[in-house]
Design a protein around this motif. Sequence first.
Motif, PDB file in Angstrom:
ATOM      1  N   ASN A 311      -1.352  -1.539  -4.441  1.00 56.60           N
ATOM      2  CA  ASN A 311      -3.249  -0.711  -4.876  1.00 56.60           C
ATOM      3  C   ASN A 311      -3.727  -0.029  -4.220  1.00 56.60           C
ATOM      4  OD1 ASN A 311      -2.732  -2.317  -6.836  1.00 56.60           O
ATOM      5  ND2 ASN A 311      -3.056  -4.177  -6.338  1.00 56.60           N
ATOM      6  N   ASP A 312      -3.654   0.540  -2.761  1.00 53.43           N
ATOM      7  CA  ASP A 312      -4.331   1.510  -1.986  1.00 53.43           C
ATOM      8  C   ASP A 312      -4.204   2.326  -2.246  1.00 53.43           C
ATOM      9  OD1 ASP A 312      -4.253   3.395   0.728  1.00 53.43           O
ATOM     10  OD2 ASP A 312      -4.480   0.720   1.609  1.00 53.43           O
ATOM     11  N   PRO A 313      -5.872   3.307  -2.195  1.00 52.14           N
ATOM     12  CA  PRO A 313      -6.169   4.339  -2.411  1.00 52.14           C
ATOM     13  C   PRO A 313      -5.129   5.536  -2.490  1.00 52.14           C
ATOM     14  CG  PRO A 313      -7.743   3.173  -1.250  1.00 52.14           C
ATOM     15  CD  PRO A 313      -7.011   2.704  -1.083  1.00 52.14           C
ATOM     16  N   ALA A 314      -4.399   4.956  -1.696  1.00 54.95           N
ATOM     17  CA  ALA A 314      -3.714   6.718  -1.051  1.00 54.95           C
ATOM     18  C   ALA A 314      -2.563   7.110  -2.028  1.00 54.95           C
ATOM     19  CB  ALA A 314      -3.172   6.517   0.255  1.00 54.95           C
ATOM     20  N   CYS A 315      -2.188   5.934  -3.360  1.00 54.17           N
ATOM     21  CA  CYS A 315      -1.330   5.693  -4.374  1.00 54.17           C
ATOM     22  C   CYS A 315      -1.750   6.978  -5.531  1.00 54.17           C
ATOM     23  CB  CYS A 315      -1.209   4.334  -4.119  1.00 54.17           C
ATOM     24  SG  CYS A 315      -0.215   4.113  -3.705  1.00 54.17           S
ATOM     25  N   SER A 316      -3.569   7.089  -5.082  1.00 57.96           N
ATOM     26  CA  SER A 316      -3.780   7.814  -6.246  1.00 57.96           C
ATOM     27  C   SER A 316      -3.872   9.479  -5.961  1.00 57.96           C
ATOM     28  CB  SER A 316      -5.646   7.045  -6.354  1.00 57.96           C
ATOM     29  OG  SER A 316      -5.850   7.754  -5.427  1.00 57.96           O
ATOM     30  N   THR A 321       0.968   9.514  -6.600  1.00 49.72           N
ATOM     31  CA  THR A 321       1.248   8.433  -7.565  1.00 49.72           C
ATOM     32  C   THR A 321       1.870   8.020  -8.153  1.00 49.72           C
ATOM     33  OG1 THR A 321      -1.468   8.748  -7.727  1.00 49.72           O
ATOM     34  CG2 THR A 321      -0.598   8.311  -9.486  1.00 49.72           C
ATOM     35  N   HIS A 322       3.111   9.224  -8.200  1.00 52.42           N
ATOM     36  CA  HIS A 322       3.985   9.132  -9.406  1.00 52.42           C
ATOM     37  C   HIS A 322       5.130   8.467  -8.488  1.00 52.42           C
ATOM     38  CE1 HIS A 322       7.562  10.133 -11.797  1.00 52.42           C
ATOM     39  NE2 HIS A 322       8.623   9.509 -10.517  1.00 52.42           N
ATOM     40  N   THR A 323       5.382   8.292  -7.110  1.00 55.00           N
ATOM     41  CA  THR A 323       6.108   7.328  -5.907  1.00 55.00           C
ATOM     42  C   THR A 323       5.769   6.476  -6.577  1.00 55.00           C
ATOM     43  OG1 THR A 323       6.865   9.121  -4.927  1.00 55.00           O
ATOM     44  CG2 THR A 323       6.987   7.198  -3.719  1.00 55.00           C
ATOM     45  N   CYS A 324       4.391   5.680  -6.215  1.00 51.60           N
ATOM     46  CA  CYS A 324       3.602   4.240  -6.210  1.00 51.60           C
ATOM     47  C   CYS A 324       3.827   3.438  -7.728  1.00 51.60           C
ATOM     48  CB  CYS A 324       2.388   4.309  -6.195  1.00 51.60           C
ATOM     49  SG  CYS A 324       2.193   5.194  -4.495  1.00 51.60           S
ATOM     50  N   ALA A 667       9.799   5.086   1.033  1.00 56.45           N
ATOM     51  CA  ALA A 667       9.032   5.876   1.743  1.00 56.45           C
ATOM     52  C   ALA A 667       9.051   7.134   2.151  1.00 56.45           C
ATOM     53  CB  ALA A 667       8.937   4.453   2.317  1.00 56.45           C
ATOM     54  N   ASP A 668      10.408   7.021   2.410  1.00 54.60           N
ATOM     55  CA  ASP A 668      10.249   8.312   3.296  1.00 54.60           C
ATOM     56  C   ASP A 668       9.271   9.551   2.368  1.00 54.60           C
ATOM     57  OD1 ASP A 668      11.197   7.145   5.027  1.00 54.60           O
ATOM     58  OD2 ASP A 668      13.939   7.476   4.129  1.00 54.60           O
ATOM     59  N   GLN A 669       9.473   9.255   0.972  1.00 53.54           N
ATOM     60  CA  GLN A 669       9.255  10.615   0.473  1.00 53.54           C
ATOM     61  C   GLN A 669       8.200  10.867   0.560  1.00 53.54           C
ATOM     62  OE1 GLN A 669      10.547  10.330  -3.662  1.00 53.54           O
ATOM     63  NE2 GLN A 669      12.423  10.411  -3.528  1.00 53.54           N
ATOM     64  N   LEU A 670       6.852   9.889   1.036  1.00 49.07           N
ATOM     65  CA  LEU A 670       5.475   9.825   1.172  1.00 49.07           C
ATOM     66  C   LEU A 670       5.085  10.382   2.651  1.00 49.07           C
ATOM     67  CD1 LEU A 670       4.653   6.461  -0.002  1.00 49.07           C
ATOM     68  CD2 LEU A 670       5.102   9.117  -1.703  1.00 49.07           C
TER      69      LEU A 670
END
Length: 884
Positions: A311-316, A321-324, A667-670
């Motif tokens: 739910n962290d804003p970074a996921c938007s 976003t797709h990974t989250c 996580a490595d893809q982020l």
Amino acid sequence: MPRKGLMDMWWKVGLVLVMCWGLTSSEAREEHYNSSSRTSMFRAPLDFGFVPSVVYETHAYYEPGPIGVLFHMVHAFLYVVQPNPFPKDLIVKMVQQNMGGIKGDDYKKAIYYELGFIVLTVLGVLFVLFMPIVGLCFCVCRCCENCGGEMHQRQKKNGDCLRGFYMATLIATSVFLAAGVTVAYAANQNITSQIKSTRRLVNTNIRDLKSFANYTPAQIDYLAAQYTTAKNKVLSDLDNIGTLLGGQIHNQLEREVVPALDNALRMTAAMREAKESLESVTTSLETLQEGTGRLQNSLQSERASLSNTLNDPACSNGDVTHTCVTIRGTLSQLALSANFNGLPEVEAPLANLDAVLETDLSNIVQKGYSSFNDTPRLVREQTKDIVSEVKGLLDRSCGEIIGFTKMFPVEPALENFTKFLTESQKNIEAYYPQIDQLDFYRWIGCVVICCMVVLILTFNFLGLLCGSCGYDKNATPTTRGCLSNTGGNLLMASVGFSFIFSWVLMGVVVTTFVVGGNIEKLVCEPLANRQIFKIIDTPYMVHPAKKNFLPGMLFQDPNIDLTMGSMYRDCYENNGLYSALQLETKFNFNKFLNATVYNLELAKIFNSVNVDLQGMLLLEQEGKDNLIDFANTGIGEIDYQVYLTEVNKGVTVVDLLSYANELEAQADQLPRGALENALKGHASSIRQIHKDQVVPMEQAMGTLSQSIKLLQKTSRELPIKVTNVLNAIEAAEYLISNNVSHVVKQETEKFIKNIMGYFSQYTEWVKHSLATEVAQCKPISNIVDSLEIVACSFIVDSVNTFWFGLGGCCVLLIPSIIMSVKLAKFYRRMDTEDVYDDSMDVVVSGYHSEPLYGINNPVMCSYPSYDTMRWYPRASAPPRQPDW
């Protein structure tokens, strides 16, 4: 003592001995105790030791040495004279007809067989008759100055050649004469030498007969004593009847009993395994239930924490976003898969199994083993009285056998036989001086005969020596020297003695040839190849109503198939006299031994053997109930499928390690930052949960799975196994209670046969010993062989060699006479000779014309003109005259 009396006494004593030897023999030919069927039942061969043996001194073998070559020459000559085979049928026919009804054909056969001897005998007789006549005529002829008697020698151009030929021929003839007389003398001397060896043969044969008589009682006693060996072995088996008979019964029953008890004993192990499996299920189930609660809380906490991170804003942000979203979609996988809290409990079956194990089934089964293994003791106790009876019966049988062997006066008979041999030896030795004296006279006579030939040879060699040494080529026949004339006279003396002695020598040769040659062909050769036994053993030869001669003489039963040839062969092979005389046909001791060893009383005692094993209990009722309770513990009522279903699901929905690795890869893809680090922290937490909680639960699940599968298998097979064990125990107990009598009877019969097998070994050993080792009759064949050696090898061969050498001398005397007469003409001084008159160129036959040599002696000086036959009556040819 006469030979017939000696033989009669010998056979009587021998029969007494054999009767005693037979006391311990047995053929065991009855069907009930057939030896071939008993052999396979012997536990071990009995060692009866070795029968006391005797080594006989006599070696009935003769090696003639160098003179054997002469013997072979004589045998070859006799074979040429008589090549026909031995006339067995003709001799048998002549004996059976007692020479009374012999037909002309038989005479022709006999003459044909003796044709060689007849021809040579006729020639010899003619020589004996005509030689003196020829000698007398020769002497008369020479006295009339004929036949070489005139003292005149014609001059011949080949005179030297003739003289050399006559001399060489006479030398060769004399050498052969010397060889012949040497052969005759060697044969003569061989007889004297071998007669001394005859004493050694006589002494060793008598000593062997004494040894034969002295050792026989000890051998008989040894055979009787060895019954104790068989008896002791029987007693040993009876003392161990529990181990032997009971052990065999035990072995027969254990094929049914031991597997049943083994299966029952294995059920105790199955009980313990089932208990351990139930306890393992309980423990594993408790571990899994506790772990399930802790794991569920951990997964819920990790799932909530991961959801907050997502739910962290970074996921938007754009690509993140797709990974989250993808990770958020997998959060539901972080949950439990198996639910162990709903599985049924196994406490009730475990409690029932604990109650079953309170009974020590293993101890109950061991009691069954002990009861069954106690079979030998039961057999020993129940056959105690029978063993005592058998021991008493065996002791009595042993006493009967030993007593029976003492019934006959063996030792006195043997003692008398030994005394008889000693007296016979003394009587024989008393004849030795007379034999030596007769042999000396014989030797002197043969030497005198040989000296006749030696005398002739002496004159021959002296005449040759003197004539050769005194001969002068330049001397005329009337002027020959004294030495040469002496040589000629000696040669003529040789001729005279040849005529005087030759017919005597030939008479001796013919006589010894006829006697010795026929003995060699009709006695010695058939005795050497044992054909003479075929004549003696010819059925009905001695008497038309008696088939065989030997048993008719010994046992008054000529129908027994016993021959001299078979007896000699057995004795030659050093077998026992019992076998050689086939005494089993006359003295059958089977009934006695069967009555003592194989008696019905002994068989009756053994047949009464009865072993009762009905009191034997293999498995107590408590053990049987325990097995039934084990089958009813409820193990089979457990729902194993439920357990296996939950175990097969796995602990979690997803493999936490795979999930953590996937999470870390995402996580490595982020982009680098706080979100990436947070996700990697969650992946690490998930791995730790797997390590601390999932792995122990998986181990507990593996243990639970194994235990459940084992219990499932046990529960499925348990009723059948328990039923089979109980049925096997009941079948074994039924066998012991109801059918053991058949097993006992079967094994008892084997035991009895085994016991009887020891006696059978004894009787077979006695039979073999009697046939080959007791009273070995080698001395009998040695006597026959010794007689053959003495009569044929010592005497007949030597006599034949004597006439062979002397006969050659007689034949050679003829050319010796001729050559001596011819040669003497060249050595003797002549009264007249052929003389050549040089003035007249004529040869004057008569005395020397001594005026030619300045001596005034009268000579023939008037010669008719042409009467040459009167002028030169002894000239080899009329000389040529100038006016012819």
